[in-house]
Design a protein around this motif. Structure first.
Motif, PDB file in Angstrom:
ATOM      1  N   HIS A   1       0.822  -1.217   0.000  1.00 11.32           N
ATOM      2  CA  HIS A   1       0.000   0.000   0.000  1.00 11.32           C
ATOM      3  C   HIS A   1       0.852   1.261   0.000  1.00 11.32           C
ATOM      4  O   HIS A   1       0.391   2.327  -0.435  1.00 11.32           O
ATOM      5  CB  HIS A   1      -0.927  -0.009   1.221  1.00 11.32           C
TER       6      HIS A   1
ATOM      7  N   ASN B   1      -1.402   0.834  -5.751  1.00  9.53           N
ATOM      8  CA  ASN B   1      -2.839   0.701  -5.536  1.00  9.53           C
ATOM      9  C   ASN B   1      -3.168  -0.786  -5.460  1.00  9.53           C
ATOM     10  O   ASN B   1      -2.648  -1.583  -6.248  1.00  9.53           O
ATOM     11  CB  ASN B   1      -3.614   1.352  -6.685  1.00  9.53           C
ATOM     12  N   LEU B   2      -4.046  -1.154  -4.534  1.00  9.63           N
ATOM     13  CA  LEU B   2      -4.289  -2.567  -4.263  1.00  9.63           C
ATOM     14  C   LEU B   2      -5.740  -2.966  -4.519  1.00  9.63           C
ATOM     15  O   LEU B   2      -6.665  -2.191  -4.285  1.00  9.63           O
ATOM     16  CB  LEU B   2      -3.941  -2.902  -2.814  1.00  9.63           C
TER      17      LEU B   2
ATOM     18  N   TYR C   1      -7.115  -0.830   3.000  1.00  9.81           N
ATOM     19  CA  TYR C   1      -5.940  -0.776   2.130  1.00  9.81           C
ATOM     20  C   TYR C   1      -6.251  -1.169   0.687  1.00  9.81           C
ATOM     21  O   TYR C   1      -5.394  -1.014  -0.188  1.00  9.81           O
ATOM     22  CB  TYR C   1      -4.835  -1.676   2.685  1.00  9.81           C
TER      23      TYR C   1
END
Length: 215
Positions: free
Chosen positions: A96, A100-101, A124
């Motif tokens: 994170h 970008n997750l 997250y």
């Protein structure tokens, strides 16, 4: 703005919910079909959608009923009988910090979100794509492509991290890079056939991606 993006599988990649899955399958099979199945039979199918798994375990009729029975039982035990894999939280926090997750899983999205909230990690992830969010699950690229669009990622900077060849094949078809993990349900030998990058833990995979993203 973060240049890179990482799509994580869930079971065998970030979490170990084997106990909950096995218990729920045995419960459902007793209630709806009477078809016998060993733990080994079930484990080798993990990663596929539930209807596929029941059909390949020998359920000829009432597959939908078996899926419903599974979900009914799973929902009563899944938080208590699921644990984060070693270094999973550290992997998410590190990832994170530079990417970008998203989570892309064949598990029901509702349960996936509840699990991440239970472990204090939901914030997250920009999105969680579950089985009910797509027509075609992995190894079809649809779930990955949907996640990429939702988080506004560029394919050339996007990675899929998963533990089975279903994840790797979906990544290949979506034209993104991937890393296979040996901490889940596929063996190193199996992953060698479908992935050019293999790591032992999600943290090791994220550290590799971080180095590549920084270059």
């Amino acid at each position: 703005m973060k240049k890179c993006a990482i799509l994580f599988d869930l079971d065998g990649t970030l979490i170990d919910s084997t106990e909950a899955i096995l218990e729920s399958f045995h419960y459902a099979l007793r209630k709806c079909s009477g078809v016998p199945a060993t733990d080994k039979d079930i484990i080798k199918l993990i990663g596929h959608p539930l209807d596929f798994m029941f059909a390949h375990l020998g359920v000829k009729k009432n597959v939908d009923q078996c899926v419903q029975r599974y979900k009914e039982h799973y929902h009563t035990i899944f938080t208590q009988k699921t644990k984060l894999l070693p270094n999973a939280k550290e992997a998410i926090l590190l990832a994170h910090s530079f990417a970008n997750l998203a989570i892309v899983t064949t598990k029901t999205g509702k349960y996936s979100k509840e699990l991440m909230a239970y472990f204090g990690l939901e914030q997250y992830f920009s999105c969680i794509i579950g089985r009910e969010d797509v027509v075609y699950p992995k190894p079809h690229p649809e779930p990955l492509i949907k996640a990429i669009k939702k988080i506004d990622a560029l394919k050339e900077y996007t990675w899929m991290v998963g533990d089975t060849c279903l994840d790797m094949e979906a990544a290949y078809k979506a034209n993104i890079s991937s890393i296979g993990l040996t901490c889940g349900y596929a063996s190193y030998t199996q992953l060698q056939r479908c992935s050019s990058h293999i790591a032992s833990t999600p943290l090791e995979a994220v550290e590799l991606i971080q180095k590549i993203c920084a270059s």
